[in-house]
Write a protein that holds these residues in place. Sequence first.
Motif, short mmCIF file in Angstrom:
data_model
loop_
_atom_site.label_atom_id
_atom_site.label_comp_id
_atom_site.label_asym_id
_atom_site.label_seq_id
_atom_site.Cartn_x
_atom_site.Cartn_y
_atom_site.Cartn_z
N GLN A 313 0.84 -1.20 0.00
CA GLN A 313 0.00 0.00 0.00
C GLN A 313 0.88 1.26 0.00
OE1 GLN A 313 -3.50 -0.57 2.86
NE2 GLN A 313 -1.97 -1.92 3.76
N GLN A 314 0.22 2.43 -0.02
CA GLN A 314 0.92 3.70 0.10
C GLN A 314 0.45 4.39 1.39
OE1 GLN A 314 1.67 6.33 -3.20
NE2 GLN A 314 0.84 4.86 -4.65
N PRO A 315 0.99 3.99 2.55
CA PRO A 315 0.51 4.56 3.82
C PRO A 315 0.75 6.05 3.96
CG PRO A 315 2.47 3.20 4.13
CD PRO A 315 2.01 2.96 2.74
N TYR A 316 1.87 6.56 3.45
CA TYR A 316 2.15 8.00 3.54
C TYR A 316 1.07 8.79 2.82
CZ TYR A 316 4.73 12.43 3.09
OH TYR A 316 5.10 13.75 3.13
N ALA A 317 0.75 8.37 1.61
CA ALA A 317 -0.29 9.06 0.84
C ALA A 317 -1.65 8.94 1.51
CB ALA A 317 -0.36 8.49 -0.58
N MET A 318 -1.92 7.77 2.11
CA MET A 318 -3.18 7.59 2.82
C MET A 318 -3.31 8.59 3.97
SD MET A 318 -4.56 4.22 4.90
CE MET A 318 -4.13 3.10 3.56
N GLY A 319 -2.22 8.74 4.74
CA GLY A 319 -2.24 9.68 5.84
C GLY A 319 -2.42 11.11 5.37
N TYR A 320 -1.73 11.48 4.32
CA TYR A 320 -1.81 12.84 3.78
C TYR A 320 -3.23 13.13 3.31
CZ TYR A 320 0.19 17.07 1.63
OH TYR A 320 0.52 18.37 1.31
N GLN A 321 -3.80 12.21 2.55
CA GLN A 321 -5.16 12.40 2.05
C GLN A 321 -6.17 12.51 3.19
OE1 GLN A 321 -6.78 9.87 -0.92
NE2 GLN A 321 -5.06 10.03 -2.31
N THR A 322 -5.97 11.71 4.23
CA THR A 322 -6.90 11.73 5.36
C THR A 322 -6.95 13.09 6.03
OG1 THR A 322 -6.54 9.36 5.76
CG2 THR A 322 -7.43 10.66 7.58
N ILE A 323 -5.78 13.68 6.28
CA ILE A 323 -5.75 14.99 6.96
C ILE A 323 -6.31 16.10 6.07
CG2 ILE A 323 -4.22 16.78 7.87
CD1 ILE A 323 -4.77 14.43 9.78
N TRP A 324 -5.94 16.11 4.81
CA TRP A 324 -6.48 17.14 3.92
C TRP A 324 -8.00 17.03 3.84
CZ3 TRP A 324 -6.38 21.72 2.35
CH2 TRP A 324 -7.02 22.15 1.19
N THR A 325 -8.51 15.83 3.75
CA THR A 325 -9.96 15.62 3.70
C THR A 325 -10.60 16.08 5.01
OG1 THR A 325 -9.65 13.71 2.26
CG2 THR A 325 -11.78 13.90 3.36
N ALA A 326 -9.97 15.73 6.13
CA ALA A 326 -10.50 16.13 7.44
C ALA A 326 -10.59 17.65 7.55
CB ALA A 326 -9.62 15.56 8.54
N LEU A 327 -9.54 18.34 7.11
CA LEU A 327 -9.54 19.80 7.20
C LEU A 327 -10.58 20.42 6.27
CD1 LEU A 327 -5.70 20.44 7.49
CD2 LEU A 327 -7.43 20.78 9.27
N MET A 328 -10.84 19.78 5.12
CA MET A 328 -11.86 20.31 4.22
C MET A 328 -13.25 20.26 4.85
SD MET A 328 -11.04 19.39 0.25
CE MET A 328 -11.06 17.61 0.43
N THR A 329 -13.47 19.35 5.81
CA THR A 329 -14.78 19.29 6.46
C THR A 329 -15.03 20.51 7.35
OG1 THR A 329 -14.05 18.08 8.45
CG2 THR A 329 -14.67 16.77 6.50
N THR A 330 -13.97 21.28 7.64
CA THR A 330 -14.15 22.48 8.48
C THR A 330 -14.59 23.69 7.65
OG1 THR A 330 -11.86 23.31 8.28
CG2 THR A 330 -12.29 21.63 9.97
N ALA A 331 -14.56 23.58 6.34
CA ALA A 331 -15.00 24.68 5.48
C ALA A 331 -16.51 24.85 5.58
CB ALA A 331 -14.59 24.42 4.03
N PRO A 332 -17.03 26.05 5.28
CA PRO A 332 -18.48 26.25 5.31
C PRO A 332 -19.21 25.20 4.47
CG PRO A 332 -17.36 28.33 5.01
CD PRO A 332 -16.31 27.28 4.90
#
Length: 366
Positions: A313-332
């Motif tokens: 797998q690509q665990p580094y990419a998985m972690g990066y994508q997870t955080i960016w997605t999480a932060l996008m949920t804080t947008a209006p």
Amino acid sequence: MKKVAVIPAVLLAALCTLTGCKKEEVEKVIAPLVADGQTEESTEEAQEETDPVIPEIDTNVELQAGARVAVVSKSTSGEFWSLVKKGMEQAIADVNEAYGFQKDDQVTMTFEGASDEKDVESQVNTLDAVIAENPDVLCISASDMDSLQAQLEAAKENGIPVVAFDSGVSDSKMIRAFRGTDNTRVGEIAAYRLAVSIGKMGKVAVFSAQEKTQSIQERVAGFTDYIANYPDIEVVDVIYQDQVDDMTAAMQEVLDKNPQLDGVFCTNADISDMYLDMEKDETKDPVVMVGVDATAKQQDAIRNNKEVGVVSQQPYAMGYQTIWTALMTTAPKKSVEITRNVRIDPAWIDGSVIDDPAYSAYLYAN
């Protein structure tokens, strides 16, 4: 891909005409040929994507300054989880730099979890404590897909969006998004590679991590469904770590009961490394092994011809994508579109590519 689809169709029509057999009977005969071609070619296509799947930071998204992301991982130990965490930390750093967040405006992350993936109770207790701290976003990788319902409901009541990574939960309605690997493909690739390595005939066993984890369920199902294309291969046993007292002893019992075993599929890094550490009877023909997650131990095993290859797998990419997605949920709300499910393709790593820099994102340590 088109060639692979067209040739079997012509072959099917010809065989039906020449043999007088029913279409269903002929399909059974050629199914392994079709499946072999599709899996081999689609696997090669996945491996052509040499760069980690790292999303671009879009500063047009109105992220919440000072947002706190709480990560509760299935585990905090091991090479895989270390790379997941590194990807997450880099995403946090990149967002703060791109947005110019400083001091109290910086987005932050906490990363917690049990040291053992099987420790469901510790994960539940950690989640209770984390939710009580009321983070802005919660990211979880579930050890048991059915045991976190109360915590998910608590997060919902407190207005905390949840992003799942690596392993999801049974009630997907409680999750805003998922970021992980295409685990069904992991099982399919493993089945194809193991089948080819043992000459498409013989006996194989599956040595698996905990049955209650979604990613593991998908890998085992992908493997067993795909291996069914080979009528001369028998799956003699499927052993789950959370269903036995001692996994090493359980694996040894399978080997002892099946002295003519031809191959094994180990479904994650822990089980793969555990199997490699077992003492083997050098007087017998070696059992062909296919593992998951290219740990340092498995890379050495591939180089020393003790393992035919690993689906990684690509665990580094998985972690990066997870955080960016999480932060996008804080947008209006409705200001940004979040893709609900993103599954990153795994890759097959064997001796022919293990030292190729194009595959470095799939290797966990050197």
